[in-house]
Design a protein around this motif. Structure first.
Motif, PDB file in Angstrom:
ATOM      1  N   PHE A 201      -6.627  12.371 -14.285  1.00 12.30           N
ATOM      2  CA  PHE A 201      -5.908  11.962 -13.082  1.00 12.30           C
ATOM      3  C   PHE A 201      -5.788  13.097 -12.073  1.00 12.30           C
ATOM      4  O   PHE A 201      -5.710  12.867 -10.877  1.00 12.30           O
ATOM      5  CB  PHE A 201      -4.529  11.410 -13.445  1.00 12.30           C
ATOM      6  N   ARG A 206      -7.373   9.633  -6.642  1.00  7.29           N
ATOM      7  CA  ARG A 206      -7.558   8.370  -5.957  1.00  7.29           C
ATOM      8  C   ARG A 206      -7.603   7.210  -6.947  1.00  7.29           C
ATOM      9  O   ARG A 206      -7.196   6.091  -6.646  1.00  7.29           O
ATOM     10  CB  ARG A 206      -8.860   8.414  -5.161  1.00  7.29           C
ATOM     11  N   TRP A 207      -8.133   7.488  -8.155  1.00  3.81           N
ATOM     12  CA  TRP A 207      -8.280   6.429  -9.136  1.00  3.81           C
ATOM     13  C   TRP A 207      -6.955   5.966  -9.688  1.00  3.81           C
ATOM     14  O   TRP A 207      -6.837   4.872 -10.178  1.00  3.81           O
ATOM     15  CB  TRP A 207      -9.175   6.898 -10.296  1.00  3.81           C
ATOM     16  N   ARG A 208      -5.970   6.850  -9.619  1.00  2.00           N
ATOM     17  CA  ARG A 208      -4.696   6.486 -10.207  1.00  2.00           C
ATOM     18  C   ARG A 208      -4.104   5.253  -9.528  1.00  2.00           C
ATOM     19  O   ARG A 208      -3.590   4.353 -10.164  1.00  2.00           O
ATOM     20  CB  ARG A 208      -3.710   7.642 -10.143  1.00  2.00           C
ATOM     21  N   GLU A 210      -5.636   2.945  -8.274  1.00  3.67           N
ATOM     22  CA  GLU A 210      -6.456   1.765  -8.527  1.00  3.67           C
ATOM     23  C   GLU A 210      -6.363   1.302  -9.972  1.00  3.67           C
ATOM     24  O   GLU A 210      -7.019   0.350 -10.356  1.00  3.67           O
ATOM     25  CB  GLU A 210      -7.924   2.086  -8.194  1.00  3.67           C
ATOM     26  N   MET A 211      -5.561   2.012 -10.768  1.00  7.01           N
ATOM     27  CA  MET A 211      -5.485   1.666 -12.183  1.00  7.01           C
ATOM     28  C   MET A 211      -4.729   0.361 -12.366  1.00  7.01           C
ATOM     29  O   MET A 211      -3.829   0.023 -11.620  1.00  7.01           O
ATOM     30  CB  MET A 211      -4.759   2.749 -12.960  1.00  7.01           C
TER      31      MET A 211
END
Lengths: 213, 213
Positions: A201, A206-208, A210-211
Motif C-alpha cells: 500500500f 492509489r490502489w488502496r 480502489e480496494m
C-alpha cells in the motif's frame, strides 16, 4: 444460507467493540451511520454485514445498542467462555498471557513450554507447564482453543498433537500454513504478512482507494 | 485498474513464502495447482490473484519459480528495505524485535518506551530509546514504518505523533481503529479479532465451507 465474506466476521468484531463503548457511555440507540463512523467503513457496509444474520435494525429508528451487542456476542461465540491454552511461552506467549482483554472473554487454563528455565513460572493468570502434560491437560481440562506461539519449525507438529488431543480451534502465530483436518478452525495472526501488505500500500497508494471491502 | 481484494494481497504473501520454499528446494517450475496445494486455496484462486498484476504463467507450462518470486517481492514492496521502529517495548514489542524474519526484509532502527527501567536496553537488533526522541529519530533516520505496540489508550495519540513526524505506514497491534489521514497506510494485527472469528467458526462449522475468499 448466503455466503459470508471472511471480512464480514472481522468487521462484526469491530462493530461489537464500538457498541461496547457506546453502551459504556450510556447510549441506547445507534445507527448504521454512527457504527460506520466508529469503525471506518460505510453505512451501506454495516447494513449489509448485519443483514447476513437477520434484520436487527428498524428503518428510521436504527439499532438498540444492548440488543445488537448481545446478538453480536452470540454470533461470535462470545456468549460462552472458551477454554484456552498458550503453547510456547517465550516473549510472545508471555505477552499473550498478560493481554488485558483475554481474561474477559476466555478462560486461560495453562501455558506450555519446552524451556526448563521457565517451567512453573506464573505469567498473568497462567502457570507454565511442560510439553509432556499437553495432551492430558487438553483432555482433562476440556480445552477448546490453543494459541500457538512456538517457533515456525515446530508449529505443524505441535498443532497435530493438539488436534489429536481434542483441541477444536487454533490461533496460529507462526508464519506457516498449517495442514489440519477440515473440522478444525484455524485463524492465522501473521504480522509479517501485515508488513508485506503495508509495503504494497505504501508503494501503491492509489490502489488502496480502489480496494474492495 | 481492476479492484483488488484485500485478501488477494494477503494470499500473495503466502504464494511468495511457498515460492521461497520451492526455490530453496531447487525447483525451477511450478503450477497454479502446486501453489494452491501449498497455500490452502484453489488453483483458480491462484490464477485469478496473479492475473491482477499481469500474466506470469504460460498455459500448460506454468510459472518459473525465481521469476514469479522476484515479481511478487516487487509487488509487495520487498524489493527495498523499509526502515522500521517499534513503539512500545513491553513483552510484545520485545517479541517483535526478536522476531527472526524481521531483520531479513526490514531495517530495524530503534525501539521506544516510556519505562525508564528499560531505556538503553538492547533487544535483538534494537536499543530502547525514550519517547522524547521519537520525532527526531523518525526525521533524522528516515523511518518509513512504525510497529505500534503501546497500550490501547495510548495508540491514537502516539500514532498521530508518528504521522506528524513523517511515518508513512503503521502496523498497529492495539485493538483500536486508528483515525489517521488517508495517505497513511495502516494494517491492524488484532489477535482478539482472530479469537472472535475462531469462536464464530467453532459454533458455525458449516458456514466455513460456504465462505468466500
Amino acid at each position: 444460507m448466503a455466503k459470508i465474506p471472511d471480512a464480514t466476521i472481522t468487521r462484526l468484531v469491530r462493530y461489537l467493540r464500538a457498541l461496547e463503548r457506546m453502551e459504556e457511555a450510556g447510549a441506547v440507540r445507534t445507527s448504521s451511520e454512527e457504527l460506520a463512523r466508529a469503525t471506518g467503513v460505510t453505512a451501506f457496509q454495516v447494513r449489509k454485514d448485519l443483514a447476513y444474520f437477520g434484520s436487527y435494525g428498524t428503518r428510521g429508528v436504527g439499532y438498540t445498542v444492548p440488543v445488537l451487542r448481545r446478538e453480536l456476542r452470540q454470533i461470535l461465540g462470545l456468549g460462552r467462555k472458551w477454554r484456552l491454552i498458550i503453547v510456547g511461552m517465550g516473549r510472545l506467549g508471555q505477552a499473550l498471557a498478560d493481554y488485558p482483554g483475554l481474561a474477559e472473554g476466555y478462560e486461560l487454563v495453562a501455558g506450555f513450554d519446552v524451556d526448563p528455565g521457565i517451567l512453573g513460572r506464573r505469567v498473568g493468570p497462567v502457570t507454565v507447564r511442560p510439553m509432556e502434560e499437553l495432551e492430558a491437560t487438553v483432555r482433562d481440562e476440556h480445552v477448546d482453543v490453543a494459541l500457538l506461539a512456538v517457533p515456525e519449525g515446530q508449529a505443524q507438529g505441535v498443532a497435530e498433537r493438539l488436534v489429536r488431543a481434542g483441541v477444536r480451534g487454533l490461533l496460529n502465530f507462526a508464519p506457516v500454513v498449517l495442514s489440519l483436518p477440515e473440522e478444525v478452525a484455524v485463524e492465522n495472526v501473521d504480522f509479517m504478512a501485515g508488513l508485506s501488505r503495508l509495503g504494497f500500500f505504501m508503494l501503491n497508494p492509489r490502489w488502496r482507494e480502489e480496494m474492495m471491502g
